[in-house]
Scaffold this motif. Structure first.
Motif, PDB file in Angstrom:
ATOM      1  N   GLU A  15       0.789  -1.228   0.000  1.00 20.81           N
ATOM      2  CA  GLU A  15       0.000   0.000   0.000  1.00 20.81           C
ATOM      3  C   GLU A  15       0.829   1.290   0.000  1.00 20.81           C
ATOM      4  OE1 GLU A  15      -3.639  -0.096   0.064  1.00 20.81           O
ATOM      5  OE2 GLU A  15      -2.939  -2.042  -0.635  1.00 20.81           O
ATOM      6  N   GLU A  56       2.485   4.318  -1.071  1.00 20.60           N
ATOM      7  CA  GLU A  56       2.349   4.969  -2.369  1.00 20.60           C
ATOM      8  C   GLU A  56       3.604   5.653  -2.853  1.00 20.60           C
ATOM      9  OE1 GLU A  56      -1.005   7.504  -2.955  1.00 20.60           O
ATOM     10  OE2 GLU A  56      -2.383   5.937  -2.244  1.00 20.60           O
ATOM     11  N   ARG A  57       4.248   6.345  -1.930  1.00 22.37           N
ATOM     12  CA  ARG A  57       5.438   7.084  -2.347  1.00 22.37           C
ATOM     13  C   ARG A  57       6.690   6.358  -1.881  1.00 22.37           C
ATOM     14  NH1 ARG A  57       5.698  12.420   0.065  1.00 22.37           N
ATOM     15  NH2 ARG A  57       7.962  12.423   0.000  1.00 22.37           N
TER      16      ARG A  57
END
Ligand code: ZN
Length: 160
Positions: A86, A88-89
């Motif tokens: 999960e 994202e960055r």
């Protein structure tokens, strides 16, 4: 009292690399307490402190093999971006804990591509020559409990 195996030693220290950058220091903090011979600190520093006593100051440069080990190319790996789930960055320089056969390891992201992320599981100080300026503040006998645990207890130590 001289520093020998199983003595509790308090030191103030400053760690610099070959470029003279300070990587770590106990300045402005409590001294570091460790037990000689229990691998609480890197082998090269432990060796250099053997036989020293309260008030002694040493300056020692430690080779990688006696510090955090040689830098190993095989510790660099590409893993699919999906392995991060999960998150994202993901950016170079980020650190993650990963579970391996040898237990949890801190890895540093070195490169991020569309599909793959390159991670480096070398210790950040692997392959580096390290210079320590050390002042011995105190040397004392370890308690039975400290010896059985392999680390220092005390007012500033951990409680358990
Ligand atoms: Zn303990």
């Amino acid at each position: 009292m001289d520093i020998q195996n199983e003595k509790v030693v308090s030191i103030h220290y400053k760690l610099t690399n070959n470029e003279g950058e300070v990587l770590d220091t106990s300045e402005g903090k409590d001294p570091l307490n460790y037990i000689q011979g229990k691998q609480n600190i890197i082998p090269g520093l432990e060796k250099a402190l053997e036989g020293k006593t309260t008030g002694d100051k040493i300056n020692v440069t430690v080779q990688p093999a006696e510090a955090y080990g040689e830098y190993r190319e095989e510790m660099i790996q590409q893993i699919p971006r999906t392995a991060f789930g999960e998150i994202e960055r993901i950016e170079p320089g980020m650190q993650f804990q990963m579970n391996t056969q040898n237990g949890p390891v801190i890895v540093t992201v070195t490169k991020v591509e569309e599909e793959n992320v390159t991670i480096d599981a070398n210790h950040p100080l692997a392959g580096k020559e390290l210079t320590f300026d050390v002042e011995v503040m105190e040397v004392r006998d370890a308690s039975e409990e400290e010896l059985s645990h392999g680390h220092v207890h005390g007012p500033d130590g951990h409680a358990h």
